[in-house]
Motif scaffolding. Sequence first.
Motif, PDB file in Angstrom:
ATOM      1  N   SER A 185       7.169   3.304 -29.209  1.00 33.01           N
ATOM      2  CA  SER A 185       8.494   2.861 -28.753  1.00 33.01           C
ATOM      3  C   SER A 185       8.738   3.250 -27.303  1.00 33.01           C
ATOM      4  O   SER A 185       9.314   2.479 -26.531  1.00 33.01           O
ATOM      5  N   ASP A 186       8.296   4.446 -26.909  1.00 31.24           N
ATOM      6  CA  ASP A 186       8.446   4.869 -25.518  1.00 31.24           C
ATOM      7  C   ASP A 186       7.592   4.018 -24.582  1.00 31.24           C
ATOM      8  O   ASP A 186       8.020   3.663 -23.479  1.00 31.24           O
ATOM      9  N   ARG A 187       6.371   3.702 -25.022  1.00 29.21           N
ATOM     10  CA  ARG A 187       5.497   2.890 -24.167  1.00 29.21           C
ATOM     11  C   ARG A 187       6.057   1.488 -23.983  1.00 29.21           C
ATOM     12  O   ARG A 187       6.005   0.921 -22.875  1.00 29.21           O
ATOM     13  N   ILE A 188       6.608   0.916 -25.050  1.00 29.90           N
ATOM     14  CA  ILE A 188       7.194  -0.422 -24.938  1.00 29.90           C
ATOM     15  C   ILE A 188       8.421  -0.397 -24.031  1.00 29.90           C
ATOM     16  O   ILE A 188       8.597  -1.260 -23.170  1.00 29.90           O
ATOM     17  N   ALA A 189       9.282   0.614 -24.197  1.00 30.43           N
ATOM     18  CA  ALA A 189      10.481   0.719 -23.366  1.00 30.43           C
ATOM     19  C   ALA A 189      10.114   0.926 -21.906  1.00 30.43           C
ATOM     20  O   ALA A 189      10.725   0.334 -21.005  1.00 30.43           O
ATOM     21  N   ALA A 190       9.115   1.771 -21.638  1.00 32.61           N
ATOM     22  CA  ALA A 190       8.692   2.015 -20.259  1.00 32.61           C
ATOM     23  C   ALA A 190       8.094   0.756 -19.643  1.00 32.61           C
ATOM     24  O   ALA A 190       8.348   0.441 -18.466  1.00 32.61           O
ATOM     25  N   PHE A 191       7.302   0.020 -20.411  1.00 27.08           N
ATOM     26  CA  PHE A 191       6.723  -1.228 -19.913  1.00 27.08           C
ATOM     27  C   PHE A 191       7.828  -2.217 -19.576  1.00 27.08           C
ATOM     28  O   PHE A 191       7.788  -2.878 -18.529  1.00 27.08           O
TER      29      PHE A 191
ATOM     30  N   ALA B  58       1.821  -1.319 -26.781  1.00 26.25           N
ATOM     31  CA  ALA B  58       2.312  -0.220 -27.610  1.00 26.25           C
ATOM     32  C   ALA B  58       1.275   0.870 -27.867  1.00 26.25           C
ATOM     33  O   ALA B  58       1.632   2.036 -28.025  1.00 26.25           O
ATOM     34  N   LEU B  59      -0.001   0.493 -27.890  1.00 31.19           N
ATOM     35  CA  LEU B  59      -1.025   1.435 -28.342  1.00 31.19           C
ATOM     36  C   LEU B  59      -2.047   1.813 -27.285  1.00 31.19           C
ATOM     37  O   LEU B  59      -2.990   2.547 -27.587  1.00 31.19           O
TER      38      LEU B  59
ATOM     39  N   ALA C 245      -1.436  -9.323 -30.393  1.00 35.21           N
ATOM     40  CA  ALA C 245      -2.423  -8.557 -29.619  1.00 35.21           C
ATOM     41  C   ALA C 245      -1.794  -8.022 -28.337  1.00 35.21           C
ATOM     42  O   ALA C 245      -2.068  -6.885 -27.929  1.00 35.21           O
ATOM     43  N   THR C 246      -0.952  -8.818 -27.707  1.00 35.78           N
ATOM     44  CA  THR C 246      -0.266  -8.368 -26.488  1.00 35.78           C
ATOM     45  C   THR C 246       0.653  -7.199 -26.795  1.00 35.78           C
ATOM     46  O   THR C 246       0.696  -6.204 -26.059  1.00 35.78           O
ATOM     47  N   TRP C 247       1.396  -7.305 -27.897  1.00 37.22           N
ATOM     48  CA  TRP C 247       2.290  -6.215 -28.295  1.00 37.22           C
ATOM     49  C   TRP C 247       1.494  -4.936 -28.559  1.00 37.22           C
ATOM     50  O   TRP C 247       1.870  -3.856 -28.107  1.00 37.22           O
TER      51      TRP C 247
END
Length: 245
Positions: free
Chosen positions: A220-226, A58-59, A52-54
Amino acid sequence: MGFTASLALSSLVIGGLTTQRAIACVAGVILGAVIYLRSTRVAWSLLTLSLATWCLVALSPIAQLFTNGLTRTDPIPSVDAVIVLSGSVTYDGMLGPEALDRLLAGLVLIRTGHSSTLVITQPHPLRSHSVTTAADQRRLIALLPTTPRVLVIDGVINTRTEALGTARQLPPATVHTIAVVTSPLHTRRACSVFEHVGYHVICVPAESRDIALHSLSTASDRIAAFRMALSERIAFAVYHHRGWV
Protein backbone atom coordinates in the motif's frame (compact mmCIF):
# COMPACT_ATOMS: atom_id res chain seq x y z
CA MET A 1 -12.59 -8.41 -16.25
CA GLY A 2 -12.93 -4.75 -17.17
CA PHE A 3 -13.79 -3.83 -13.58
CA THR A 4 -10.79 -5.70 -12.18
CA ALA A 5 -8.41 -4.15 -14.70
CA SER A 6 -9.70 -0.61 -14.14
CA LEU A 7 -9.64 -1.06 -10.35
CA ALA A 8 -6.00 -2.13 -10.46
CA LEU A 9 -4.84 0.61 -12.82
CA SER A 10 -6.88 3.39 -11.21
CA SER A 11 -5.27 2.67 -7.84
CA LEU A 12 -1.94 3.70 -9.36
CA VAL A 13 -3.18 7.20 -10.24
CA ILE A 14 -6.20 7.90 -7.98
CA GLY A 15 -6.23 7.44 -4.22
CA GLY A 16 -9.27 6.36 -2.22
CA LEU A 17 -12.82 5.63 -3.32
CA THR A 18 -13.47 8.87 -5.18
CA THR A 19 -15.98 9.82 -7.85
CA GLN A 20 -13.21 9.81 -10.45
CA ARG A 21 -12.25 6.27 -9.55
CA ALA A 22 -15.87 5.11 -9.67
CA ILE A 23 -16.21 6.60 -13.14
CA ALA A 24 -13.00 4.85 -14.21
CA CYS A 25 -14.36 1.51 -12.99
CA VAL A 26 -17.68 1.97 -14.78
CA ALA A 27 -15.81 2.89 -17.96
CA GLY A 28 -13.65 -0.20 -17.47
CA VAL A 29 -16.71 -2.44 -17.24
CA ILE A 30 -18.16 -1.02 -20.46
CA LEU A 31 -14.87 -1.13 -22.33
CA GLY A 32 -14.14 -4.62 -21.02
CA ALA A 33 -17.51 -5.90 -22.23
CA VAL A 34 -16.98 -4.41 -25.70
CA ILE A 35 -13.49 -5.89 -26.01
CA TYR A 36 -14.57 -9.28 -24.67
CA LEU A 37 -17.40 -9.54 -27.19
CA ARG A 38 -14.96 -8.84 -30.00
CA SER A 39 -11.99 -10.87 -28.81
CA THR A 40 -11.69 -12.87 -25.61
CA ARG A 41 -7.95 -13.27 -26.22
CA VAL A 42 -7.41 -9.49 -26.26
CA ALA A 43 -9.59 -9.11 -23.17
CA TRP A 44 -7.57 -11.66 -21.22
CA SER A 45 -4.31 -10.09 -22.42
CA LEU A 46 -5.36 -6.62 -21.23
CA LEU A 47 -6.47 -8.00 -17.87
CA THR A 48 -3.17 -9.83 -17.44
CA LEU A 49 -1.21 -6.70 -18.41
CA SER A 50 -3.18 -4.57 -15.93
CA LEU A 51 -2.62 -6.96 -13.04
CA ALA A 52 1.05 -7.37 -13.96
CA THR A 53 1.51 -3.59 -13.89
CA TRP A 54 -0.14 -3.39 -10.47
CA CYS A 55 2.05 -6.20 -9.14
CA LEU A 56 5.18 -4.55 -10.54
CA VAL A 57 4.46 -1.35 -8.64
CA ALA A 58 3.20 -3.01 -5.45
CA LEU A 59 5.79 -5.77 -5.11
CA SER A 60 8.99 -4.36 -6.63
CA PRO A 61 11.39 -1.47 -5.85
CA ILE A 62 10.10 0.54 -8.83
CA ALA A 63 8.18 2.94 -6.56
CA GLN A 64 11.37 3.76 -4.65
CA LEU A 65 13.19 4.42 -7.92
CA PHE A 66 10.34 6.59 -9.16
CA THR A 67 10.52 8.84 -6.09
CA ASN A 68 14.27 9.45 -6.44
CA GLY A 69 15.15 13.10 -7.04
CA LEU A 70 11.82 14.51 -5.93
CA THR A 71 12.73 15.23 -2.29
CA ARG A 72 14.94 18.24 -1.63
CA THR A 73 16.40 18.88 1.83
CA ASP A 74 18.49 21.97 2.59
CA PRO A 75 20.47 22.93 5.71
CA ILE A 76 18.26 25.20 7.82
CA PRO A 77 19.73 28.54 8.94
CA SER A 78 17.75 31.42 10.43
CA VAL A 79 15.26 32.66 7.85
CA ASP A 80 13.06 35.71 7.40
CA ALA A 81 9.87 33.65 7.28
CA VAL A 82 8.62 30.07 7.43
CA ILE A 83 6.10 29.27 4.68
CA VAL A 84 3.84 26.28 5.37
CA LEU A 85 1.98 25.13 2.27
CA SER A 86 -1.61 23.99 2.47
CA GLY A 87 -3.08 20.57 1.89
CA SER A 88 -6.43 18.86 1.99
CA VAL A 89 -9.31 19.89 4.25
CA THR A 90 -12.03 17.62 5.59
CA TYR A 91 -15.71 18.51 5.52
CA ASP A 92 -15.43 19.11 9.29
CA GLY A 93 -12.88 21.85 8.64
CA MET A 94 -9.90 19.82 9.88
CA LEU A 95 -6.50 19.59 8.27
CA GLY A 96 -5.91 16.44 6.23
CA PRO A 97 -2.98 14.20 7.21
CA GLU A 98 -0.60 15.72 4.68
CA ALA A 99 -1.49 19.31 5.66
CA LEU A 100 -1.11 18.44 9.35
CA ASP A 101 2.37 17.03 8.75
CA ARG A 102 3.36 20.27 7.02
CA LEU A 103 2.05 22.56 9.74
CA LEU A 104 3.68 20.55 12.53
CA ALA A 105 7.04 20.74 10.74
CA GLY A 106 6.62 24.50 10.35
CA LEU A 107 5.75 24.95 14.03
CA VAL A 108 8.92 23.07 14.96
CA LEU A 109 10.98 25.62 12.99
CA ILE A 110 9.24 28.49 14.80
CA ARG A 111 9.62 26.75 18.17
CA THR A 112 13.35 26.21 17.65
CA GLY A 113 13.94 29.85 16.75
CA HIS A 114 14.61 29.68 13.03
CA SER A 115 12.15 32.52 12.43
CA SER A 116 9.51 34.61 14.19
CA THR A 117 7.27 34.93 11.12
CA LEU A 118 4.95 32.13 10.06
CA VAL A 119 3.07 32.19 6.76
CA ILE A 120 0.24 29.71 6.37
CA THR A 121 -1.72 29.11 3.21
CA GLN A 122 -5.34 28.04 3.09
CA PRO A 123 -6.95 26.20 0.17
CA HIS A 124 -9.97 27.59 -1.59
CA PRO A 125 -13.11 26.50 0.33
CA LEU A 126 -14.76 23.30 -0.87
CA ARG A 127 -17.07 24.20 -3.71
CA SER A 128 -20.41 23.37 -2.13
CA HIS A 129 -19.44 24.09 1.49
CA SER A 130 -17.83 27.07 3.22
CA VAL A 131 -15.22 24.86 4.86
CA THR A 132 -11.72 26.15 5.63
CA THR A 133 -8.83 25.02 7.80
CA ALA A 134 -8.50 28.41 9.53
CA ALA A 135 -9.84 27.35 12.95
CA ASP A 136 -7.83 24.13 13.03
CA GLN A 137 -4.64 25.96 12.06
CA ARG A 138 -5.20 28.58 14.79
CA ARG A 139 -5.70 25.86 17.42
CA LEU A 140 -2.39 24.23 16.55
CA ILE A 141 -0.46 27.51 16.33
CA ALA A 142 -1.80 28.42 19.79
CA LEU A 143 0.16 25.45 21.21
CA LEU A 144 3.41 27.41 20.74
CA PRO A 145 4.77 28.97 23.95
CA THR A 146 4.98 32.37 22.25
CA THR A 147 2.77 33.59 19.42
CA PRO A 148 4.69 34.30 16.21
CA ARG A 149 3.77 36.85 13.59
CA VAL A 150 1.26 34.97 11.45
CA LEU A 151 0.35 35.88 7.87
CA VAL A 152 -2.42 34.06 6.00
CA ILE A 153 -2.54 33.46 2.24
CA ASP A 154 -6.08 32.28 1.55
CA GLY A 155 -8.02 31.09 -1.47
CA VAL A 156 -5.03 29.25 -2.96
CA ILE A 157 -5.69 26.70 -5.66
CA ASN A 158 -2.15 25.47 -6.44
CA THR A 159 1.50 25.97 -5.54
CA ARG A 160 1.82 28.82 -8.02
CA THR A 161 -0.92 30.87 -6.31
CA GLU A 162 0.71 30.15 -2.94
CA ALA A 163 3.99 31.64 -4.17
CA LEU A 164 2.32 34.67 -5.77
CA GLY A 165 0.19 35.31 -2.68
CA THR A 166 3.26 35.14 -0.47
CA ALA A 167 5.15 37.54 -2.75
CA ARG A 168 2.34 40.08 -2.47
CA GLN A 169 2.46 40.09 1.34
CA LEU A 170 6.20 39.54 1.72
CA PRO A 171 7.91 41.02 -1.37
CA PRO A 172 11.14 39.17 -2.23
CA ALA A 173 12.92 42.55 -2.40
CA THR A 174 12.51 42.96 1.37
CA VAL A 175 12.21 39.34 2.56
CA HIS A 176 15.15 37.52 1.05
CA THR A 177 15.38 34.05 2.65
CA ILE A 178 12.41 31.83 3.40
CA ALA A 179 11.91 28.24 4.48
CA VAL A 180 9.28 26.45 2.44
CA VAL A 181 7.73 23.52 4.32
CA THR A 182 5.82 20.93 2.36
CA SER A 183 5.51 17.18 1.82
CA PRO A 184 8.72 15.36 0.83
CA LEU A 185 7.80 14.51 -2.76
CA HIS A 186 6.44 18.03 -3.31
CA THR A 187 9.61 19.86 -2.23
CA ARG A 188 11.43 19.95 -5.56
CA ARG A 189 8.53 21.56 -7.43
CA ALA A 190 7.35 23.81 -4.61
CA CYS A 191 10.75 25.28 -3.85
CA SER A 192 11.43 25.85 -7.56
CA VAL A 193 8.16 27.80 -7.81
CA PHE A 194 9.07 30.08 -4.90
CA GLU A 195 12.59 30.57 -6.27
CA HIS A 196 11.08 31.56 -9.61
CA VAL A 197 9.22 34.49 -8.00
CA GLY A 198 12.47 35.77 -6.49
CA TYR A 199 13.09 34.19 -3.08
CA HIS A 200 16.18 32.47 -1.74
CA VAL A 201 14.54 29.24 -0.61
CA ILE A 202 15.47 26.77 2.10
CA CYS A 203 13.55 23.59 1.36
CA VAL A 204 12.19 21.68 4.38
CA PRO A 205 10.37 18.36 3.82
CA ALA A 206 7.81 17.50 6.49
CA GLU A 207 7.81 14.00 7.88
CA SER A 208 5.16 11.81 6.25
CA ARG A 209 2.92 10.06 8.76
CA ASP A 210 0.43 8.44 6.41
CA ILE A 211 3.01 6.87 4.07
CA ALA A 212 6.29 5.34 5.24
CA LEU A 213 8.35 6.97 2.50
CA HIS A 214 11.70 6.03 4.01
CA SER A 215 11.11 2.28 4.01
CA LEU A 216 8.23 1.64 1.57
CA SER A 217 7.96 -1.80 3.10
CA THR A 218 4.30 -2.49 2.28
CA ALA A 219 2.42 -2.77 -0.99
CA SER A 220 0.00 0.00 0.00
CA ASP A 221 2.87 2.39 0.76
CA ARG A 222 4.60 1.58 -2.52
CA ILE A 223 1.41 2.17 -4.51
CA ALA A 224 0.71 5.46 -2.69
CA ALA A 225 4.29 6.65 -3.20
CA PHE A 226 4.18 5.74 -6.90
CA ARG A 227 0.89 7.60 -7.29
CA MET A 228 2.29 10.73 -5.60
CA ALA A 229 5.54 10.60 -7.54
CA LEU A 230 3.70 10.20 -10.84
CA SER A 231 1.51 13.20 -10.02
CA GLU A 232 4.54 15.30 -9.07
CA ARG A 233 6.48 14.44 -12.21
CA ILE A 234 3.52 15.33 -14.42
CA ALA A 235 2.90 18.55 -12.47
CA PHE A 236 6.56 19.55 -12.69
CA ALA A 237 6.49 19.07 -16.46
CA VAL A 238 3.33 21.21 -16.68
CA TYR A 239 4.84 23.95 -14.49
CA HIS A 240 8.03 23.90 -16.55
CA HIS A 241 6.04 24.21 -19.77
CA ARG A 242 4.15 27.21 -18.36
CA GLY A 243 7.35 28.89 -17.17
CA TRP A 244 6.47 28.65 -13.46
CA VAL A 245 9.71 26.89 -12.39
